[in-house]
Design a protein around this motif. Structure first.
Motif, PDB file in Angstrom:
ATOM      1  N   ALA A  58     -15.190  11.288  27.104  1.00  0.00           N
ATOM      2  CA  ALA A  58     -15.046   9.900  26.648  1.00  0.00           C
ATOM      3  C   ALA A  58     -14.817   8.971  27.838  1.00  0.00           C
ATOM      4  CB  ALA A  58     -13.895   9.792  25.651  1.00  0.00           C
ATOM      5  N   ASP A  59     -13.990   9.409  28.786  1.00  0.00           N
ATOM      6  CA  ASP A  59     -13.742   8.613  29.995  1.00  0.00           C
ATOM      7  C   ASP A  59     -15.026   8.450  30.809  1.00  0.00           C
ATOM      8  OD1 ASP A  59     -11.084   8.338  29.341  1.00  0.00           O
ATOM      9  OD2 ASP A  59     -10.404   9.965  30.634  1.00  0.00           O
ATOM     10  N   TRP A  60     -15.815   9.518  30.902  1.00  0.00           N
ATOM     11  CA  TRP A  60     -17.077   9.454  31.647  1.00  0.00           C
ATOM     12  C   TRP A  60     -18.018   8.420  31.039  1.00  0.00           C
ATOM     13  CZ3 TRP A  60     -22.146  10.280  30.119  1.00  0.00           C
ATOM     14  CH2 TRP A  60     -23.092  10.290  31.146  1.00  0.00           C
ATOM     15  N   PHE A  61     -18.127   8.415  29.724  1.00  0.00           N
ATOM     16  CA  PHE A  61     -19.005   7.448  29.061  1.00  0.00           C
ATOM     17  C   PHE A  61     -18.565   6.017  29.357  1.00  0.00           C
ATOM     18  CE2 PHE A  61     -20.576  10.880  26.265  1.00  0.00           C
ATOM     19  CZ  PHE A  61     -21.922  10.555  26.253  1.00  0.00           C
ATOM     20  N   GLU A  62     -17.279   5.742  29.196  1.00  0.00           N
ATOM     21  CA  GLU A  62     -16.797   4.379  29.395  1.00  0.00           C
ATOM     22  C   GLU A  62     -16.974   3.934  30.844  1.00  0.00           C
ATOM     23  OE1 GLU A  62     -12.899   1.605  28.324  1.00  0.00           O
ATOM     24  OE2 GLU A  62     -12.746   3.790  28.214  1.00  0.00           O
ATOM     25  N   THR A  63     -16.685   4.824  31.783  1.00  0.00           N
ATOM     26  CA  THR A  63     -16.821   4.485  33.202  1.00  0.00           C
ATOM     27  C   THR A  63     -18.287   4.285  33.582  1.00  0.00           C
ATOM     28  OG1 THR A  63     -14.823   5.722  33.766  1.00  0.00           O
ATOM     29  CG2 THR A  63     -16.357   5.251  35.553  1.00  0.00           C
ATOM     30  N   SER A  64     -19.137   5.202  33.147  1.00  0.00           N
ATOM     31  CA  SER A  64     -20.555   5.126  33.493  1.00  0.00           C
ATOM     32  C   SER A  64     -21.224   3.903  32.884  1.00  0.00           C
ATOM     33  CB  SER A  64     -21.279   6.393  33.033  1.00  0.00           C
ATOM     34  OG  SER A  64     -20.737   7.542  33.644  1.00  0.00           O
TER      35      SER A  64
END
Length: 373
Positions: A58-64
């Motif tokens: 979830a963090d990867w999606f938001e950051t990317s």
């Protein structure tokens, strides 16, 4: 990510925004998956993920997705689409999508997605639509079992950089009595105008099938013109850059003059709804002309000038958001009260692709819910 988590309140009150009845017009199926579901589906098909746990993913999606570029933002969909290539995957994602909307107080939603992106495992276009519809209906039943009422329609979407718009338009019309309520084009906006698909839009108009078009997000006023006059759009997907056609002149500390250009005047006078998505608009750089903070978003300018603004999530996973969260953010920044939030929902209800009588009933549901708040 599941949208069953945090409850949001109207700034300075104990009024739960999460409990208010809401309408969702601009919400992508492949942008609303739960991170945990992606992990499970990826394991089943042997797809390598950029992160192994739901929280990290979830963090990867938001950051990317927060790169400031729509093109980079769209790359995150390579992951979600990869796990949506089977009947089971599509139905599960659609079912959970509806569950999460209902848990957030949404009483009517239109979910957009592109069937042409879900054929890698051998499904036909019609089979993908049927699988999504089965999931939607299961999600509606789940919500009913929990005492919630929700209605959801599909917006069948063509990818604007491809050449399948006519085929997808025909698919949408074919399923108009089996879940499909409208048509959209999405994907990279700059360089791929709506006019490229004029034949498909002509066909849809002949079939009296409603259209919304992504425009005014990664491209400017010409894209909006194309959406309206080539695409015959009844709504604008985002449309935030319509504010480029509005001139503000401050004569002194007390006097401000606002002039609408011909395009913005047309959109206002025709009450063409703007499907604004505040958090997403920040992530993709759609509002970079005005700034990089929510307070810089022209949402309030458009609202104060009388445009039919609506509040949407665009992609709940990529923006780590819900309709309630978007409303809470706006109320905090622009000091909106309950009446303002009701106006946004009534605008959305009026702009749905439901029949007139159903739109009126939906408006009554919203007003009753806000009266009880």
């Amino acid at each position: 990510m599941s949208d069953r988590g945090e409850e949001y309140f109207l700034s300075g009150t104990d009024i739960s925004i999460s409990s208010l009845p809401k309408v969702s017009l601009h919400d992508h199926l492949d942008g609303g998956l739960r991170a945990g579901t992606i992990v499970e589906l990826s394991d089943a098909i042997g797809f390598d993920l950029p992160a192994s746990t739901p929280d990290d993913l979830a963090d990867w999606f938001e950051t990317s997705a927060g790169s400031g570029s729509l093109v980079d933002y769209l790359k995150t969909f390579d992951v979600t689409i990869a796990v949506m290539q089977t009947r089971e995957g599509l139905s599960r994602v659609a079912r959970e999508f509806v569950q999460d909307l209902a848990a957030d107080g949404v009483v009517y939603g239109e979910v957009r997605w592109a069937p042409e992106q879900h054929l890698a495992s051998g499904l036909t276009l019609d089979q993908t639509v049927e699988a999504v519809q089965a999931g939607i209906e299961q999600g509606i039943d789940d919500a009913r079992a929990e005492g919630r009422v929700i209605r959801v329609g599909q917006l069948i979407t063509a990818m604007r950089h491809a050449d399948r718009a006519m085929e997808i338009a025909e698919l949408a019309v074919r399923h108009r009595d089996r879940g499909a309520v409208g048509f959209d084009i999405a994907g990279a906006e700059l360089g791929f105008p709506a006019g490229n698909h004029r034949a498909a839009f002509d066909y849809l108009a002949q079939q009296y099938f409603p259209v919304t078009v992504h425009a005014g997000e990664a491209d400017g006023l010409d894209s909006i013109r194309g959406a309206l006059f080539d695409g015959r759009a009844l709504r604008l997907g985002h449309g935030v850059r319509l504010a480029e056609d509005i001139t503000i002149e401050r004569q002194d500390d007390e006097s401000t003059y606002v002039t609408l250009g011909g395009l913005s005047q047309w959109v206002k006078d025709r009450e063409i709804a703007l499907e604004l998505s505040p958090s997403s608009n920040l992530q993709t750089g759609a509002i970079e002309k005005w700034g990089d903070d929510l307070s810089d978003h022209p949402f309030d300018l458009l609202y104060q000038l009388g445009f039919k603004v609506t509040v949407n999530t665009d992609n709940r996973l990529m923006s780590n958001t819900t309709i309630s969260r978007e409303l809470a953010l706006l109320s905090d920044v622009f000091d909106y009260d309950l009446t303002d939030l009701e106006t946004f929902q009534l605008n959305a209800a009026a702009a749905t692709f439901l029949p007139l009588e159903d739109r009126e009933e939906l408006a009554d549901v919203i007003s009753e819910g806000f009266d009880e708040a």
